[in-house]
Design a protein around this motif. Structure first.
Motif, PDB file in Angstrom:
ATOM      1  N   VAL A 186     -10.481 -27.026   4.268  1.00 47.75           N
ATOM      2  CA  VAL A 186     -10.713 -25.746   4.929  1.00 47.75           C
ATOM      3  C   VAL A 186     -11.680 -25.983   6.081  1.00 47.75           C
ATOM      4  CG1 VAL A 186     -11.555 -23.381   4.654  1.00 47.75           C
ATOM      5  CG2 VAL A 186     -10.377 -24.528   2.763  1.00 47.75           C
ATOM      6  N   ALA A 187     -11.421 -25.326   7.200  1.00 45.13           N
ATOM      7  CA  ALA A 187     -12.272 -25.513   8.379  1.00 45.13           C
ATOM      8  C   ALA A 187     -12.491 -24.181   9.083  1.00 45.13           C
ATOM      9  CB  ALA A 187     -11.626 -26.504   9.349  1.00 45.13           C
ATOM     10  N   SER A 188     -13.597 -24.110   9.795  1.00 49.92           N
ATOM     11  CA  SER A 188     -13.847 -22.947  10.654  1.00 49.92           C
ATOM     12  C   SER A 188     -14.176 -23.436  12.052  1.00 49.92           C
ATOM     13  CB  SER A 188     -15.008 -22.098  10.121  1.00 49.92           C
ATOM     14  OG  SER A 188     -16.223 -22.825  10.131  1.00 49.92           O
ATOM     15  N   VAL A 189     -13.814 -22.634  13.036  1.00 52.36           N
ATOM     16  CA  VAL A 189     -14.168 -22.891  14.427  1.00 52.36           C
ATOM     17  C   VAL A 189     -15.086 -21.765  14.868  1.00 52.36           C
ATOM     18  CG1 VAL A 189     -13.329 -23.226  16.768  1.00 52.36           C
ATOM     19  CG2 VAL A 189     -11.940 -23.998  14.845  1.00 52.36           C
ATOM     20  N   CYS A 190     -16.228 -22.125  15.451  1.00 52.19           N
ATOM     21  CA  CYS A 190     -17.130 -21.133  16.009  1.00 52.19           C
ATOM     22  C   CYS A 190     -17.542 -20.117  14.929  1.00 52.19           C
ATOM     23  CB  CYS A 190     -16.449 -20.468  17.200  1.00 52.19           C
ATOM     24  SG  CYS A 190     -17.522 -19.499  18.277  1.00 52.19           S
ATOM     25  N   THR A 191     -17.463 -18.832  15.221  1.00 50.97           N
ATOM     26  CA  THR A 191     -17.915 -17.807  14.279  1.00 50.97           C
ATOM     27  C   THR A 191     -16.909 -17.542  13.159  1.00 50.97           C
ATOM     28  OG1 THR A 191     -17.081 -16.134  15.815  1.00 50.97           O
ATOM     29  CG2 THR A 191     -19.435 -16.647  15.911  1.00 50.97           C
ATOM     30  N   GLY A 192     -15.847 -18.307  13.109  1.00 53.18           N
ATOM     31  CA  GLY A 192     -14.983 -18.242  11.928  1.00 53.18           C
ATOM     32  C   GLY A 192     -15.754 -18.568  10.662  1.00 53.18           C
ATOM     33  N   ALA A 193     -16.900 -19.238  10.818  1.00 50.26           N
ATOM     34  CA  ALA A 193     -17.758 -19.548   9.666  1.00 50.26           C
ATOM     35  C   ALA A 193     -18.213 -18.277   8.961  1.00 50.26           C
ATOM     36  CB  ALA A 193     -18.968 -20.357  10.121  1.00 50.26           C
ATOM     37  N   ALA A 243     -17.956 -17.641   5.062  1.00 46.13           N
ATOM     38  CA  ALA A 243     -19.196 -17.350   4.340  1.00 46.13           C
ATOM     39  C   ALA A 243     -19.087 -16.048   3.561  1.00 46.13           C
ATOM     40  CB  ALA A 243     -20.360 -17.276   5.321  1.00 46.13           C
ATOM     41  N   GLU A 244     -18.491 -15.028   4.178  1.00 45.77           N
ATOM     42  CA  GLU A 244     -18.332 -13.736   3.504  1.00 45.77           C
ATOM     43  C   GLU A 244     -17.443 -13.870   2.279  1.00 45.77           C
ATOM     44  OE1 GLU A 244     -19.159  -9.649   3.105  1.00 45.77           O
ATOM     45  OE2 GLU A 244     -19.996 -11.100   4.518  1.00 45.77           O
ATOM     46  N   ALA A 245     -16.484 -14.813   2.333  1.00 48.99           N
ATOM     47  CA  ALA A 245     -15.599 -15.049   1.198  1.00 48.99           C
ATOM     48  C   ALA A 245     -16.238 -15.964   0.146  1.00 48.99           C
ATOM     49  CB  ALA A 245     -14.285 -15.656   1.689  1.00 48.99           C
ATOM     50  N   GLY A 246     -17.455 -16.425   0.404  1.00 50.12           N
ATOM     51  CA  GLY A 246     -18.156 -17.272  -0.558  1.00 50.12           C
ATOM     52  C   GLY A 246     -17.765 -18.735  -0.510  1.00 50.12           C
ATOM     53  N   VAL A 247     -16.983 -19.123   0.488  1.00 46.68           N
ATOM     54  CA  VAL A 247     -16.471 -20.493   0.552  1.00 46.68           C
ATOM     55  C   VAL A 247     -17.549 -21.492   0.951  1.00 46.68           C
ATOM     56  CG1 VAL A 247     -14.766 -21.994   1.676  1.00 46.68           C
ATOM     57  CG2 VAL A 247     -14.151 -19.645   1.072  1.00 46.68           C
ATOM     58  N   LEU A 248     -18.544 -21.044   1.725  1.00 48.53           N
ATOM     59  CA  LEU A 248     -19.542 -21.963   2.279  1.00 48.53           C
ATOM     60  C   LEU A 248     -20.828 -22.053   1.464  1.00 48.53           C
ATOM     61  CD1 LEU A 248     -19.295 -21.110   6.106  1.00 48.53           C
ATOM     62  CD2 LEU A 248     -17.956 -22.748   4.768  1.00 48.53           C
ATOM     63  N   ASP A 274     -12.375  -6.386   6.269  1.00 47.43           N
ATOM     64  CA  ASP A 274     -11.004  -6.339   5.754  1.00 47.43           C
ATOM     65  C   ASP A 274     -10.983  -6.988   4.371  1.00 47.43           C
ATOM     66  OD1 ASP A 274      -8.291  -6.685   5.166  1.00 47.43           O
ATOM     67  OD2 ASP A 274      -7.755  -7.074   7.266  1.00 47.43           O
ATOM     68  N   GLU A 275     -11.095  -6.171   3.338  1.00 48.17           N
ATOM     69  CA  GLU A 275     -11.207  -6.690   1.972  1.00 48.17           C
ATOM     70  C   GLU A 275      -9.973  -7.493   1.562  1.00 48.17           C
ATOM     71  OE1 GLU A 275     -13.724  -6.782   0.030  1.00 48.17           O
ATOM     72  OE2 GLU A 275     -15.047  -5.613   1.343  1.00 48.17           O
ATOM     73  N   ALA A 276      -8.797  -7.041   1.976  1.00 51.85           N
ATOM     74  CA  ALA A 276      -7.575  -7.763   1.615  1.00 51.85           C
ATOM     75  C   ALA A 276      -7.562  -9.150   2.267  1.00 51.85           C
ATOM     76  CB  ALA A 276      -6.348  -6.964   2.046  1.00 51.85           C
ATOM     77  N   LEU A 277      -8.024  -9.223   3.494  1.00 57.98           N
ATOM     78  CA  LEU A 277      -8.078 -10.515   4.167  1.00 57.98           C
ATOM     79  C   LEU A 277      -9.086 -11.439   3.491  1.00 57.98           C
ATOM     80  CD1 LEU A 277      -7.183 -12.320   6.504  1.00 57.98           C
ATOM     81  CD2 LEU A 277      -9.000 -11.287   7.901  1.00 57.98           C
ATOM     82  N   LEU A 278     -10.249 -10.906   3.140  1.00 61.03           N
ATOM     83  CA  LEU A 278     -11.263 -11.712   2.460  1.00 61.03           C
ATOM     84  C   LEU A 278     -10.748 -12.238   1.123  1.00 61.03           C
ATOM     85  CD1 LEU A 278     -14.456  -9.578   3.172  1.00 61.03           C
ATOM     86  CD2 LEU A 278     -13.987 -11.883   4.021  1.00 61.03           C
ATOM     87  N   THR A 279     -10.045 -11.407   0.403  1.00 59.72           N
ATOM     88  CA  THR A 279      -9.469 -11.838  -0.874  1.00 59.72           C
ATOM     89  C   THR A 279      -8.473 -12.964  -0.663  1.00 59.72           C
ATOM     90  OG1 THR A 279      -9.751  -9.634  -1.841  1.00 59.72           O
ATOM     91  CG2 THR A 279      -8.130 -11.082  -2.881  1.00 59.72           C
ATOM     92  N   TRP A 280      -7.649 -12.829   0.373  1.00 63.46           N
ATOM     93  CA  TRP A 280      -6.673 -13.880   0.660  1.00 63.46           C
ATOM     94  C   TRP A 280      -7.375 -15.180   1.049  1.00 63.46           C
ATOM     95  CZ3 TRP A 280      -5.638 -17.067   4.694  1.00 63.46           C
ATOM     96  CH2 TRP A 280      -4.437 -17.799   4.627  1.00 63.46           C
ATOM     97  N   VAL A 281      -8.390 -15.086   1.922  1.00 61.57           N
ATOM     98  CA  VAL A 281      -9.116 -16.283   2.368  1.00 61.57           C
ATOM     99  C   VAL A 281      -9.738 -17.005   1.180  1.00 61.57           C
ATOM    100  CG1 VAL A 281     -11.150 -17.084   3.654  1.00 61.57           C
ATOM    101  CG2 VAL A 281      -9.558 -15.479   4.720  1.00 61.57           C
ATOM    102  N   LYS A 282     -10.382 -16.266   0.299  1.00 64.76           N
ATOM    103  CA  LYS A 282     -11.041 -16.888  -0.850  1.00 64.76           C
ATOM    104  C   LYS A 282     -10.043 -17.611  -1.738  1.00 64.76           C
ATOM    105  CE  LYS A 282     -14.425 -15.974  -4.464  1.00 64.76           C
ATOM    106  NZ  LYS A 282     -15.371 -14.981  -5.024  1.00 64.76           N
ATOM    107  N   HIS A 305     -16.357  -9.893  13.197  1.00 61.74           N
ATOM    108  CA  HIS A 305     -17.194  -8.944  12.467  1.00 61.74           C
ATOM    109  C   HIS A 305     -16.378  -7.750  11.963  1.00 61.74           C
ATOM    110  CE1 HIS A 305     -20.759 -11.243  13.336  1.00 61.74           C
ATOM    111  NE2 HIS A 305     -20.398 -11.301  14.613  1.00 61.74           N
ATOM    112  N   GLN A 306     -15.332  -7.397  12.683  1.00 61.90           N
ATOM    113  CA  GLN A 306     -14.399  -6.397  12.166  1.00 61.90           C
ATOM    114  C   GLN A 306     -13.569  -6.981  11.032  1.00 61.90           C
ATOM    115  OE1 GLN A 306     -14.136  -3.159  12.987  1.00 61.90           O
ATOM    116  NE2 GLN A 306     -12.534  -2.910  11.421  1.00 61.90           N
ATOM    117  N   ALA A 307     -13.179  -8.232  11.161  1.00 61.29           N
ATOM    118  CA  ALA A 307     -12.394  -8.896  10.116  1.00 61.29           C
ATOM    119  C   ALA A 307     -13.176  -9.004   8.817  1.00 61.29           C
ATOM    120  CB  ALA A 307     -11.966 -10.283  10.589  1.00 61.29           C
ATOM    121  N   LEU A 308     -14.510  -9.071   8.905  1.00 61.47           N
ATOM    122  CA  LEU A 308     -15.335  -9.160   7.693  1.00 61.47           C
ATOM    123  C   LEU A 308     -15.201  -7.922   6.817  1.00 61.47           C
ATOM    124  CD1 LEU A 308     -18.686 -10.661   9.103  1.00 61.47           C
ATOM    125  CD2 LEU A 308     -16.849 -11.851   7.901  1.00 61.47           C
TER     126      LEU A 308
END
Length: 326
Positions: free
Chosen positions: A108-115, A119-124, A91-99, A86-89
């Motif tokens: 691409v995969a998520s484990v547990c709440t990595g979803a 989701a915040e990056a729009g991938v799901l 981090d705009e730079a991290l979200l941009t990189w993930v997307k 929830h803190q990582a959500l």
């Protein structure tokens, strides 16, 4: 690692769930060991990556060395979970990189709440997904474009994989290895890790026995002891009269209290436990179905077949063909 090794990047962040990272990481590392034992090049180049300066501290307090976020594409990008997500959500730079990186990865995969991070990056968006059972409602409410299914251990939709919590990440990673290298290799890795069973993705996050234990843990302890006895005596007489006698109740009182405390009838609970035991034997043994029916207390193969159709929606033979380790 050889030039043919597939880059597998596992994204970690402060207060990540430790096993979300190390579980999948060990699966890919063990697949490399298996290849080396057969004189083959390493199929994977696994690495833990992160935004921090070379390390992150997991929620368990153990530090993890990390590689910088790669600029080259991943073959497989896995986003771990944990309460730090929830803190990582934020981090705009991290979200941009993930997307951006999710678009270039083969899968691409998520484990547990990595979803949540995906989701915040729009991938799901628009996909059927799963996360830890305790976070499914929050994920669905926060991201209405997702189709959140709280039941499965993991879900695969094309290049996108999501999994339930913690140890489900190992099941997901084994499924990824199976997709790449075949079932025999995935099962060899599972044996190497002493994983009790390579679980199919459609299996429920909770085993029947665990669900019953959860339902009764704050209720009458007699039912918890009764369930343990049932599991050891599935082929015995498990009539209401027998069960009521085990807990020192009249039959009428037993049925009423059992249903109130577990939300289930005794007959339905026993059927579920017997089906679950039969599923394990169908997947892990070469026993004839008739023997399995007898060992699990169904009496006849036809009774097993009807219970399987009612509970799992497939026949025992079809289940064995799909999930057998042989």
């Amino acid at each position: 690692m050889t030039s043919t090794s597939r880059p597998v990047h596992i994204l970690a962040f402060p207060n990540v769930q430790l096993l979300d990272v190390t579980g999948p990481l060990q699966v890919f590392a063990s697949a490399n060991v298996h290849a080396a034992e057969h004189g083959l090049p390493a199929p994977y180049s696994p690495a833990v990556i992160g935004r921090e300066d070379g390390s992150v501290v997991s929620s368990a307090g153990l530090g993890l060395l990390t590689h910088p976020l790669p600029t080259t594409p991943s073959d497989t990008l896995i986003v771990a979970g944990g309460w730090g997500v929830h803190q990582a959500l934020r981090d705009e730079a991290l979200l941009t990189w993930v997307k951006a990186h999710a678009l270039s990865a083969r899968r691409v995969a998520s484990v547990c709440t990595g979803a949540f991070l995906l989701a915040e990056a729009g991938v799901l968006d628009g996909h059927r997904v799963v996360t830890h059972w305790d976070s499914c409602t929050e994920l669905a409410q926060r991201y209405p474009a997702l189709q959140v299914d709280p039941e499965p251990i993991f879900i695969n939709e094309g290049a996108l994989w999501t999994s339930a919590g913690v140890t489900a990440g190992i099941d997901l990673a084994l499924a990824l290895v199976e997709a790449d290298l075949g079932r025999a290799v995935a099962l060899a890795v599972a044996r190497d890790l002493v994983v009790f069973l390579k679980r199919p993705g459609g299996q429920s996050q909770f085993s029947t026995a665990l669900s019953m234990q959860h339902a009764t843990r704050s209720q009458d302890s007699r039912f918890g002891d009764l369930h343990a006895w049932i599991l050891d005596n599935l082929a015995s007489d498990l009539s209401v009269a027998t069960l009521a006698a085990k807990v020192g109740m009249s039959e009428r009182s037993f049925v009423r209290h059992y249903r109130a405390h577990t939300g289930n009838t005794p007959a339905r609970a026993i059927e579920q436990l017997r089906v679950e035991a039969a599923r394990r034997l169908l997947g892990d043994s070469a026993l004839p179905i008739k023997r399995i029916a007898d060992r699990c207390g169904f009496g006849t193969e036809e009774t097993l077949r009807r219970s399987f159709l009612r509970t799992v929606s497939v026949t025992p033979q079809a289940y064995r063909e799909r999930f057998s380790a042989s």
